[in-house]
Scaffold this motif. Structure first.
Motif, PDB file in Angstrom:
ATOM      1  N   THR A   1       0.748  -1.204  -0.067  1.00  0.00           N
ATOM      2  CA  THR A   1       0.100   0.035   0.001  1.00  0.00           C
ATOM      3  C   THR A   1       0.916   1.246  -0.040  1.00  0.00           C
ATOM      4  O   THR A   1       0.665   2.439  -0.657  1.00  0.00           O
ATOM      5  CB  THR A   1      -0.764  -0.122   1.090  1.00  0.00           C
ATOM      6  OG1 THR A   1      -1.770  -1.050   1.216  1.00  0.00           O
ATOM      7  CG2 THR A   1      -1.877   1.229   1.288  1.00  0.00           C
TER       8      THR A   1
ATOM      9  N   GLN B   1      -7.632   2.182  -3.930  1.00  0.00           N
ATOM     10  CA  GLN B   1      -8.987   3.208  -4.065  1.00  0.00           C
ATOM     11  C   GLN B   1      -8.712   4.145  -4.967  1.00  0.00           C
ATOM     12  O   GLN B   1      -7.815   4.458  -5.452  1.00  0.00           O
ATOM     13  CB  GLN B   1      -8.873   3.981  -2.698  1.00  0.00           C
ATOM     14  CG  GLN B   1      -9.038   2.803  -1.398  1.00  0.00           C
ATOM     15  CD  GLN B   1      -9.339   3.873  -0.113  1.00  0.00           C
ATOM     16  OE1 GLN B   1      -9.306   5.178  -0.282  1.00  0.00           O
ATOM     17  NE2 GLN B   1      -9.753   3.235   0.924  1.00  0.00           N
TER      18      GLN B   1
ATOM     19  N   CYS C   1      -4.526   7.627  -0.945  1.00  0.00           N
ATOM     20  CA  CYS C   1      -4.031   6.356   0.203  1.00  0.00           C
ATOM     21  C   CYS C   1      -2.809   5.961  -0.147  1.00  0.00           C
ATOM     22  O   CYS C   1      -2.002   5.855  -1.010  1.00  0.00           O
ATOM     23  CB  CYS C   1      -5.283   5.221   0.206  1.00  0.00           C
ATOM     24  SG  CYS C   1      -4.783   4.183   1.166  1.00  0.00           S
TER      25      CYS C   1
ATOM     26  N   ARG D   1      -3.819   5.169   9.230  1.00  0.00           N
ATOM     27  CA  ARG D   1      -4.908   4.762   8.297  1.00  0.00           C
ATOM     28  C   ARG D   1      -4.738   3.509   7.477  1.00  0.00           C
ATOM     29  O   ARG D   1      -5.550   2.850   7.094  1.00  0.00           O
ATOM     30  CB  ARG D   1      -5.167   6.178   7.396  1.00  0.00           C
ATOM     31  CG  ARG D   1      -5.865   7.216   8.150  1.00  0.00           C
ATOM     32  CD  ARG D   1      -6.065   8.476   7.148  1.00  0.00           C
ATOM     33  NE  ARG D   1      -7.035   8.082   6.193  1.00  0.00           N
ATOM     34  CZ  ARG D   1      -6.981   8.104   5.007  1.00  0.00           C
ATOM     35  NH1 ARG D   1      -5.568   8.415   4.209  1.00  0.00           N
ATOM     36  NH2 ARG D   1      -7.794   8.054   4.095  1.00  0.00           N
ATOM     37  N   ILE D   2      -3.282   3.359   7.140  1.00  0.00           N
ATOM     38  CA  ILE D   2      -3.246   2.290   6.072  1.00  0.00           C
ATOM     39  C   ILE D   2      -3.689   0.838   6.919  1.00  0.00           C
ATOM     40  O   ILE D   2      -3.625  -0.129   6.594  1.00  0.00           O
ATOM     41  CB  ILE D   2      -1.651   2.368   5.733  1.00  0.00           C
ATOM     42  CG1 ILE D   2      -1.375   3.581   4.913  1.00  0.00           C
ATOM     43  CG2 ILE D   2      -1.199   0.962   4.955  1.00  0.00           C
ATOM     44  CD1 ILE D   2       0.027   3.577   4.551  1.00  0.00           C
TER      45      ILE D   2
ATOM     46  N   HIS E   1      -7.109   0.245   6.412  1.00  0.00           N
ATOM     47  CA  HIS E   1      -7.253  -0.004   4.872  1.00  0.00           C
ATOM     48  C   HIS E   1      -6.950  -1.457   4.630  1.00  0.00           C
ATOM     49  O   HIS E   1      -7.550  -2.384   4.099  1.00  0.00           O
ATOM     50  CB  HIS E   1      -6.577   0.783   4.377  1.00  0.00           C
ATOM     51  CG  HIS E   1      -6.138   0.649   2.711  1.00  0.00           C
ATOM     52  ND1 HIS E   1      -7.389   0.886   1.782  1.00  0.00           N
ATOM     53  CD2 HIS E   1      -5.393  -0.221   1.761  1.00  0.00           C
ATOM     54  CE1 HIS E   1      -7.194   0.587   0.505  1.00  0.00           C
ATOM     55  NE2 HIS E   1      -5.883   0.089   0.786  1.00  0.00           N
ATOM     56  N   CYS E   2      -5.626  -1.877   5.458  1.00  0.00           N
ATOM     57  CA  CYS E   2      -5.403  -3.426   5.173  1.00  0.00           C
ATOM     58  C   CYS E   2      -6.171  -4.314   5.589  1.00  0.00           C
ATOM     59  O   CYS E   2      -6.575  -5.292   5.128  1.00  0.00           O
ATOM     60  CB  CYS E   2      -3.998  -3.491   5.689  1.00  0.00           C
ATOM     61  SG  CYS E   2      -2.609  -2.707   4.483  1.00  0.00           S
TER      62      CYS E   2
ATOM     63  N   SER F   1      -9.576  -4.120   6.127  1.00  0.00           N
ATOM     64  CA  SER F   1     -10.920  -3.936   5.647  1.00  0.00           C
ATOM     65  C   SER F   1     -10.718  -4.635   4.391  1.00  0.00           C
ATOM     66  O   SER F   1     -11.657  -5.456   3.906  1.00  0.00           O
ATOM     67  CB  SER F   1     -11.226  -2.405   5.681  1.00  0.00           C
ATOM     68  OG  SER F   1     -11.439  -1.955   6.691  1.00  0.00           O
TER      69      SER F   1
END
Length: 564
Positions: free
Chosen positions: A249, A258, A263, A343-344, A347-348, A350
């Motif tokens: 990411t 995204q 992101c 935030r990453i 993200h990972c 989810s």
């Protein structure tokens, strides 16, 4: 339950009806499922719906008619079902409620078969021949007449075989031309044939639906994964997958990218070159400095002696003050990158690592470990960024190759020195001349009167002399030139520092940190406990997938069956 005695089965149906609907003509929408296995019956699924009731009796509710119609419509509205509309022969078909409801959901009559019952109860001298031939109300799938058992036959427990024999004899006497196209046996065969043809017509759509649903449920089952057998291997696999997705990411090579917002690494790049870069560019090199501040710094740097030249100490004092302003946006840049790295994690969790959602405790532990690693690196990175500014403040390098204004300013200072010497001689001659002129005027103090100079108000602003103006301009040029050099250096060094001490460090040590913190034998069983929802959903999806496989096999068998 399994029954071999037909009468015992009838009693069980009556008992089950009383348990669900009461014993006083109540109704219940829950169906009673009954499967009959016999070499004398055809493959047929029949739903026996209640008759349309107009007036409530017994324990029936006031809206019994609406409830019954709603229940009937819920079954006959299915486009894959056949509608068996039953109407007595001794009533007017034009007022048949069964035909009316069937016409509402099947206006073309493609799914409706009309059954005329009670042929033996018609008035003397009348028959249903015109109705059975379709000359009164035409029905596309046909009209079939039957003779039912009377209430006396039911009470005396007359067998179905005897009832069918009597029915056939009645049809031969009164409807000899329709004997082969009427009766309960012909009705059963016709329904089976119609159902088979109807299924054959619907097979392509049914096959497609079953295939699509099977693929969807198989994908859901795969997402739930298999029950854990090797805890060590499963933990290492999930941790490795999460660490890989986290790094991908940042690098921009993740599978789930995204499109709605920036992101990961793209957002970090935006922070460095847009947010941080524009913030530094918006800082005015001379912001917050007035000419009076500069003049005051020059005077303070010279002490009690008037200055002939611009003191270098005043330049260093003022330029350090301006350089200090670069520290706050630099630390803010570190904070923004830190927030994005956090935030990453979500993200990972989810998108990238679906297996992780099966184990809530493992998910929480991974989030805690990564967050802890980021928190440990944050103060170190802040300290290094603080040191970058402190390094610039520690030594003002006036010999910097880009500090080109120094030579020009030196030439200006030499010019100012010559002007100052000439001005001093002229000032001395003017002073001698003034001493020869006696002082006059009412504003002058009288001879011998004491004056306290400390009581005189210091002007907040005043017009600068030519020399003071030149000195201020020299310092301003110095500050602006040197500040731009430092700002360029900070703008380049801070992103490199953040990448080295925070982003790259986390990327390189994430997997080892996760394994070191979580790969411990006492914790494996606890971390890999599935949530109850996941286990239940896997069971439900497995059952549904098995049912779809059976449906697919049945459809395949039907396609190979001979339809007469």
């Amino acid at each position: 339950m399994i029954f071999t005695d037909f009468q015992e089965m009838c009693r069980e149906i009556e008992a089950e009806t009383e348990r669900s609907s009461g014993n006083n003509k109540g109704i219940c929408p829950e169906p009673i499922y009954l499967k009959i296995f016999s070499p004398k019956v055809l493959n047929l699924s029949l739903v026996d719906l209640p008759g349309i009731t107009k007036v409530p009796v017994g324990d029936q509710p006031e809206d019994i008619e609406a409830q019954v119609q709603e229940m009937i419509l819920s079954f006959i509205s299915n486009p894959n079902s056949l509608i068996l509309a039953v109407s007595p022969a001794n009533s007017d078909l034009a007022t048949s409620d069964a035909l009316k409801l069937a016409h509402e959901v099947d206006p073309d009559g493609r799914r409706t078969l009309l059954v005329i019952s009670k042929l033996d109860l018609m008035d003397a001298g009348t028959d249903a021949l015109e109705v059975l031939l379709g000359r009164v109300i035409p029905v596309r799938l046909g009209i079939i007449g039957v003779v039912n058992r009377s209430q006396h036959d039911i009470n005396t427990q007359k067998s179905l075989e005897d009832s069918m024999k009597d029915e056939q004899a009645f049809l031969q006497r009164h409807y000899p031309s329709l004997t082969s196209r009427a009766g309960s046996r012909y009705l059963a065969k016709t329904l089976s044939r119609l159902l088979m043809h109807h299924i054959r017509d619907c097979l392509p759509e049914l096959k497609t639906r079953v295939t699509v649903l099977s693929a969807q449920y198989q994908a859901r089952l795969n997402s739930y994964g298999q029950p854990v057998e090797d805890h060590s291997a499963t933990l290492l696999q999930i941790v490795t997958k999460f660490a890989s997705d986290y790094c991908n990411t940042i690098e921009g090579t993740a599978r789930h990218i995204q499109t709605s917002e920036l992101c990961g690494g793209a957002r970090i790049c935006y922070i460095f070159h847009e947010t941080f870069g524009r913030t530094l560019q918006s800082i005015d090199p001379l912001g917050g400095l007035t000419e009076l501040d500069i003049l005051t710094a020059i005077r303070n740097a010279t002490g009690p002696r008037p200055a002939l030249f611009v003191p270098e100490v005043s330049f260093e004092l003022l330029v350090k003050r301006q350089i200090k302003r670069l520290e706050e946006p630099s630390l803010r840049c570190v904070e923004l990158v830190y927030e994005e790295l956090q935030r990453i994690i979500q993200h990972c969790s989810s998108f990238s690592t679906q297996e992780l959602l099966r184990f809530p405790k493992l998910h929480d532990s991974i989030v805690e470990v990564v967050t802890g690693l980021l928190r440990k690196r944050l103060p170190i990175t802040n300290e290094m960024v603080h040191n970058l500014v402190a390094i610039e403040l520690a030594y003002i390098n006036t010999k910097h190759p880009d500090f080109t204004d120094a030579a020009q300013v030196s030439a200006s200072v030499n010019s100012q020195q010559a002007e100052a010497l000439d001005g001093g001689k002229r000032w001395k001659n003017e002073k001698v001349a003034e001493e020869k002129v006696p002082a006059a005027g009412s504003g002058s103090p009288s001879k011998g009167q004491a004056i306290n100079l400390l009581d005189l108000a210091v002007p907040v602003s005043r017009k600068l002399t030519a020399k003071e103006q030149r000195d201020c301009e020299v310092i301003q040029r110095f500050i602006k030139s040197y500040f731009l050099i430092v700002r360029k250096s900070i703008q380049d060094s801070v992103p490199k520092t953040v990448m080295h001490f925070l982003v790259n460090f986390v990327k390189e040590h994430l997997q080892s940190e996760l394994v070191g913190q979580l790969y411990k034998q006492p914790m494996l069983q606890e971390l890999l406990i599935e949530s109850q929802d996941t286990a239940q959903q896997r069971s439900e999806v497995s059952q549904m997938l098995e049912a779809l496989k059976k449906a697919n096999n049945i459809i395949s068998e039907i396609r190979e069956t001979h339809l007469w």
